[in-house]
Design an enzyme around this catalytic site. Structure first.
Site, PDB file in Angstrom:
ATOM      1  N   PRO A  47       0.753  -1.361   0.038  1.00  0.00           N
ATOM      2  CA  PRO A  47       0.079   0.043   0.048  1.00  0.00           C
ATOM      3  C   PRO A  47       0.827   1.455  -0.100  1.00  0.00           C
ATOM      4  CG  PRO A  47      -0.619  -1.379   2.013  1.00  0.00           C
ATOM      5  CD  PRO A  47       0.638  -2.201   1.330  1.00  0.00           C
ATOM      6  N   GLU A  48       0.520   2.398  -0.962  1.00  0.00           N
ATOM      7  CA  GLU A  48       1.278   3.333  -0.916  1.00  0.00           C
ATOM      8  C   GLU A  48       0.452   4.533  -0.169  1.00  0.00           C
ATOM      9  OE1 GLU A  48       4.291   3.828  -2.528  1.00  0.00           O
ATOM     10  OE2 GLU A  48       4.552   2.192  -3.903  1.00  0.00           O
TER      11      GLU A  48
END
Ligand SMILES: [Zn+2]
Length: 301
Positions: free
Chosen positions: A2-3
């Site tokens: 996840p960014e």
């Protein structure tokens, strides 16, 4: 992994579900994730009411009304599943000592990777699932937040008053390639590999350009650096907007949803045509600091 935009979407989902709710029970099914769980985490969180859900870089910071902060990082594969009070009774209890949660049908892996469970006063349950266990959970007093080792060295938030001038000060004298600099959390937080590639392409900057070349002799940002700062903000905001529009049900609070939209100009497009108008280049992949970089050698100088 996840960014920042995905974590921001998770934050919004948790905020909608949790603020004002009181935790009635915490179950931990192992000793820790990347690090051991904090001492007496279950007891300290039980009875706490959630005041707000913040984000710093990719850390979720969940404040309680008694001044505690529960820190949650999703690592490579962490996600929360929120189970409504109506759904909870559909799942029959498992042995309390079991390493499996009873929600495996919803959370996947037959519940084997459900490491934390939070019950709330409205009867809802939140389950944290993390097959690779690179996630982090921590608990501290709000007053101690400035000296938390995970947080204290973080650079500016890209979407909060980050300016080209600030970037120029941090670029000065740096000989490392700009792509590597963008991934350095002391320079700016949470840009991540995908969005760094995208912003550099939009700005027409080569990922291999030595960072200091984006600063003028008088210490001011070059036009290219000003463009880069704006493009970083734009790609992150666009990704958050797409993520936000998927937040129509609780299932969207999921760090593994993937990268929003997949509308990438360069990322993952090796050997494809450059999509920039008037450019006939071909996208290439190189490796920098063990990470893939995608670029168009024709329009990125
Ligand atoms: Zn191009």
């Amino acid at each position: 992994m996840p960014e920042l935009p995905e974590v921001e979407t998770v934050r919004t989902g948790l905020e909608q579900a949790w603020v004002g709710r009181t935790i009635t029970q915490v179950t931990l099914r192992r000793a820790g994730l990347r690090f051991p769980f904090p001492d007496r985490m279950e007891q300290r969180l039980t009875g706490q009411t959630i005041a707000q859900v913040r984000r710093r870089a990719k850390y979720l910071l969940i404040d309680t009304t008694d001044g505690l902060v529960f820190l949650s990082h999703l690592g490579m594969s962490g996600r929360y599943t929120l189970i409504t009070p109506l759904e909870v009774p559909r799942y029959s209890e498992v042995d309390a000592s079991s390493k499996h949660s009873k929600f495996g049908e919803l959370t996947g892996f037959e519940g084997r990777h459900d490491h934390m469970e939070f019950c709330f006063d409205d009867g809802s349950v939140a389950v944290y699932t993390d097959p690779r266990r690179f996630g982090i959970a921590d608990l501290f007093e709000r007053a101690e937040e400035p000296i938390q080792s995970l947080l204290e060295h973080l650079g500016p938030e890209p979407l909060e008053n980050w300016t080209a001038q600030d970037a120029a000060v941090r670029c000065q004298g740096k000989r490392s390639p700009i792509k590597t600099t963008l991934l350095d959390q002391r320079f700016v937080v949470g840009v991540g590999n995908i969005y760094a590639c995208e912003a550099l392409h939009r700005s027409g900057i080569s990922p291999t350009l030595p960072t200091h070349k984006l600063v003028r002799k008088d210490g001011k940002p070059t036009k290219a650096l000003s463009d880069l700062v704006e493009h970083i903000k734009d790609v992150l905001k666009a990704a958050i907007a797409v993520g936000g529009s998927t937040l129509n049900d609780f299932a969207a609070v999921d760090g593994t949803l993937g990268y929003f939209g997949h509308h990438f100009q360069v990322y993952g497009r090796e050997d494809g045509p450059c999509l920039k108008e008037g450019c006939n280049g071909t996208i290439e992949r190189i490796v920098q600091s063990n990470r893939s970089t995608f670029l168009c050698p024709r329009c990125q100088k």
